[in-house]
Motif scaffolding. Structure first.
Motif, PDB file in Angstrom:
ATOM      1  N   GLY A 179      -4.648   1.762  -3.528  1.00 14.98           N
ATOM      2  CA  GLY A 179      -5.280   0.615  -3.498  1.00 14.98           C
ATOM      3  C   GLY A 179      -6.316   0.231  -2.734  1.00 14.98           C
ATOM      4  O   GLY A 179      -7.122   1.050  -2.292  1.00 14.98           O
ATOM      5  N   ARG A 180      -6.925  -1.186  -3.054  1.00 15.23           N
ATOM      6  CA  ARG A 180      -8.277  -1.493  -2.318  1.00 15.23           C
ATOM      7  C   ARG A 180      -8.078  -2.300  -1.227  1.00 15.23           C
ATOM      8  O   ARG A 180      -9.031  -2.873  -0.598  1.00 15.23           O
ATOM      9  CB  ARG A 180      -9.151  -2.223  -3.654  1.00 15.23           C
ATOM     10  N   THR A 181      -6.862  -2.507  -0.620  1.00 17.88           N
ATOM     11  CA  THR A 181      -6.832  -3.392   0.719  1.00 17.88           C
ATOM     12  C   THR A 181      -6.673  -2.462   1.666  1.00 17.88           C
ATOM     13  O   THR A 181      -6.144  -2.883   2.722  1.00 17.88           O
ATOM     14  CB  THR A 181      -5.661  -4.189   0.423  1.00 17.88           C
ATOM     15  N   ASN A 212     -12.416   3.823   6.044  1.00 16.44           N
ATOM     16  CA  ASN A 212     -12.140   2.676   5.200  1.00 16.44           C
ATOM     17  C   ASN A 212     -12.810   2.991   3.550  1.00 16.44           C
ATOM     18  O   ASN A 212     -12.101   2.597   2.576  1.00 16.44           O
ATOM     19  CB  ASN A 212     -12.352   1.350   5.665  1.00 16.44           C
ATOM     20  N   ALA A 213     -13.891   3.696   3.696  1.00 21.29           N
ATOM     21  CA  ALA A 213     -14.461   3.953   2.316  1.00 21.29           C
ATOM     22  C   ALA A 213     -13.515   4.963   1.452  1.00 21.29           C
ATOM     23  O   ALA A 213     -13.741   5.081   0.247  1.00 21.29           O
ATOM     24  CB  ALA A 213     -16.031   4.308   2.466  1.00 21.29           C
ATOM     25  N   LYS A 214     -12.964   5.966   2.414  1.00 22.06           N
ATOM     26  CA  LYS A 214     -12.202   6.882   1.707  1.00 22.06           C
ATOM     27  C   LYS A 214     -10.649   6.363   1.701  1.00 22.06           C
ATOM     28  O   LYS A 214      -9.881   7.128   1.327  1.00 22.06           O
ATOM     29  CB  LYS A 214     -12.391   8.192   2.365  1.00 22.06           C
ATOM     30  N   ASN A 215     -10.347   5.296   2.100  1.00 15.76           N
ATOM     31  CA  ASN A 215      -9.124   4.747   2.264  1.00 15.76           C
ATOM     32  C   ASN A 215      -8.169   5.939   3.004  1.00 15.76           C
ATOM     33  O   ASN A 215      -6.853   6.292   2.596  1.00 15.76           O
ATOM     34  CB  ASN A 215      -8.364   4.657   0.807  1.00 15.76           C
ATOM     35  N   VAL A 267       0.623  -1.244   0.035  1.00 14.35           N
ATOM     36  CA  VAL A 267       0.043  -0.123   0.102  1.00 14.35           C
ATOM     37  C   VAL A 267       0.914   1.171   0.124  1.00 14.35           C
ATOM     38  O   VAL A 267       2.074   1.272   0.696  1.00 14.35           O
ATOM     39  CB  VAL A 267      -1.000  -0.070   1.298  1.00 14.35           C
ATOM     40  N   GLN A 268       0.508   2.396  -0.820  1.00 12.71           N
ATOM     41  CA  GLN A 268       1.171   3.407  -0.742  1.00 12.71           C
ATOM     42  C   GLN A 268       0.591   4.560  -0.121  1.00 12.71           C
ATOM     43  O   GLN A 268      -0.615   4.610  -0.036  1.00 12.71           O
ATOM     44  CB  GLN A 268       1.413   4.067  -2.134  1.00 12.71           C
ATOM     45  N   LEU A 269       1.269   5.283   0.831  1.00 11.48           N
ATOM     46  CA  LEU A 269       0.655   6.346   1.474  1.00 11.48           C
ATOM     47  C   LEU A 269       1.001   7.533   1.184  1.00 11.48           C
ATOM     48  O   LEU A 269       2.214   7.995   0.926  1.00 11.48           O
ATOM     49  CB  LEU A 269       0.952   6.211   3.147  1.00 11.48           C
ATOM     50  N   GLN A 270       0.128   8.684   1.503  1.00 10.33           N
ATOM     51  CA  GLN A 270       0.342  10.143   1.115  1.00 10.33           C
ATOM     52  C   GLN A 270      -0.095  10.919   2.354  1.00 10.33           C
ATOM     53  O   GLN A 270      -1.306  11.244   2.680  1.00 10.33           O
ATOM     54  CB  GLN A 270      -0.171  10.443  -0.117  1.00 10.33           C
ATOM     55  N   ALA A 271       0.927  11.493   3.461  1.00 10.00           N
ATOM     56  CA  ALA A 271       0.520  12.308   4.409  1.00 10.00           C
ATOM     57  C   ALA A 271       0.413  13.623   3.909  1.00 10.00           C
ATOM     58  O   ALA A 271       1.057  14.254   3.098  1.00 10.00           O
ATOM     59  CB  ALA A 271       1.335  12.017   5.545  1.00 10.00           C
ATOM     60  N   SER A 272      -0.497  14.481   4.625  1.00  4.78           N
ATOM     61  CA  SER A 272      -0.780  15.974   4.461  1.00  4.78           C
ATOM     62  C   SER A 272      -1.210  16.475   5.433  1.00  4.78           C
ATOM     63  O   SER A 272      -1.883  15.813   6.429  1.00  4.78           O
ATOM     64  CB  SER A 272      -1.757  16.070   3.170  1.00  4.78           C
ATOM     65  N   GLY A 273      -1.444  17.717   5.602  1.00  7.93           N
ATOM     66  CA  GLY A 273      -2.048  18.681   6.624  1.00  7.93           C
ATOM     67  C   GLY A 273      -1.225  19.199   7.568  1.00  7.93           C
ATOM     68  O   GLY A 273      -1.722  19.726   8.830  1.00  7.93           O
ATOM     69  N   GLY A 274      -0.025  19.075   7.629  1.00  8.61           N
ATOM     70  CA  GLY A 274       1.073  19.700   8.394  1.00  8.61           C
ATOM     71  C   GLY A 274       1.069  21.265   8.383  1.00  8.61           C
ATOM     72  O   GLY A 274       0.555  21.711   7.476  1.00  8.61           O
ATOM     73  N   GLY A 332       5.416  -1.780   7.684  1.00  6.04           N
ATOM     74  CA  GLY A 332       6.084  -2.010   6.267  1.00  6.04           C
ATOM     75  C   GLY A 332       5.849  -0.951   5.412  1.00  6.04           C
ATOM     76  O   GLY A 332       6.669  -0.773   4.600  1.00  6.04           O
ATOM     77  N   SER A 333       4.814  -0.051   5.525  1.00  8.11           N
ATOM     78  CA  SER A 333       4.800   0.838   4.434  1.00  8.11           C
ATOM     79  C   SER A 333       4.690   2.295   5.264  1.00  8.11           C
ATOM     80  O   SER A 333       4.037   2.407   6.000  1.00  8.11           O
ATOM     81  CB  SER A 333       3.465   0.552   3.649  1.00  8.11           C
ATOM     82  N   TRP A 334       5.270   3.185   4.584  1.00  8.96           N
ATOM     83  CA  TRP A 334       5.409   4.692   5.129  1.00  8.96           C
ATOM     84  C   TRP A 334       4.997   5.542   4.233  1.00  8.96           C
ATOM     85  O   TRP A 334       5.487   5.451   3.096  1.00  8.96           O
ATOM     86  CB  TRP A 334       6.962   4.666   5.766  1.00  8.96           C
ATOM     87  N   GLY A 335       4.479   6.674   4.561  1.00 11.79           N
ATOM     88  CA  GLY A 335       4.183   7.985   3.912  1.00 11.79           C
ATOM     89  C   GLY A 335       5.450   8.741   4.170  1.00 11.79           C
ATOM     90  O   GLY A 335       6.466   8.457   4.697  1.00 11.79           O
ATOM     91  N   GLN A 336       5.460   9.810   3.086  1.00  8.84           N
ATOM     92  CA  GLN A 336       6.608  10.658   2.842  1.00  8.84           C
ATOM     93  C   GLN A 336       6.815  11.320   4.244  1.00  8.84           C
ATOM     94  O   GLN A 336       7.916  12.208   4.259  1.00  8.84           O
ATOM     95  CB  GLN A 336       6.580  11.440   1.855  1.00  8.84           C
ATOM     96  N   GLY A 337       5.878  11.635   5.238  1.00  8.41           N
ATOM     97  CA  GLY A 337       6.021  12.774   6.455  1.00  8.41           C
ATOM     98  C   GLY A 337       5.545  13.899   6.050  1.00  8.41           C
ATOM     99  O   GLY A 337       5.669  14.682   4.664  1.00  8.41           O
TER     100      GLY A 337
END
Length: 123
Positions: free
Chosen positions: A25-27, A73-76, A1-8, A111-116
């Motif tokens: 992704g759908r998982t 979970n509906a909005k991942n 899964v790929q993650l994208q953080a925001s809001g800082g 195991g999966s991390w966003g960019q910070g």
């Protein structure tokens, strides 16, 4: 899964911020999710975690009562609502995904991390 953080951003002490972390992704619902932070010169530390359904959350003592983790979970997406912010909360905040079936606080279990995203709290 790929993650994208925001809001800082930059906020005064006592203020609030809401971080978001969008997953591809759908998982997404198959993963426990967590927020971590890392201040300059310090190790990455656990902030908050949430189970797959969102029904169980757990926090570091330093943020308990001030921060709230949630997920849609509906909005991942997983969120971190941060209230009553302190200068000591200044750090880069990371979202992360874990495939474990227990409430881990260890970065190695994720195991999966966003960019910070940078959070700066001024006094």
């Amino acid at each position: 899964v790929q993650l994208q953080a925001s809001g800082g951003g930059l906020v005064q002490a006592g203020g609030s911020l809401r971080l978001s972390c969008a997953a591809s992704g759908r998982t997404f619902s198959m993963y426990r999710m967590g927020w971590f932070r890392q201040a300059p010169g310090k190790e990455r530390e656990f902030v908050a975690g949430i189970n797959r359904s969102g029904g169980n959350t757990y926090y570091a003592d330093s943020v308990k009562g001030r921060f709230t983790i949630s997920r849609d979970n509906a909005k991942n997406t997983v969120y971190l609502q941060m209230n009553s912010l302190k200068p000591a909360d200044t750090a880069v905040y990371y979202c992360a995904a874990s495939g474990t079936f227990y409430s881990s606080r260890a970065p190695a279990d994720f195991g999966s991390w966003g960019q910070g995203t940078q959070v700066t709290v001024s006094s």
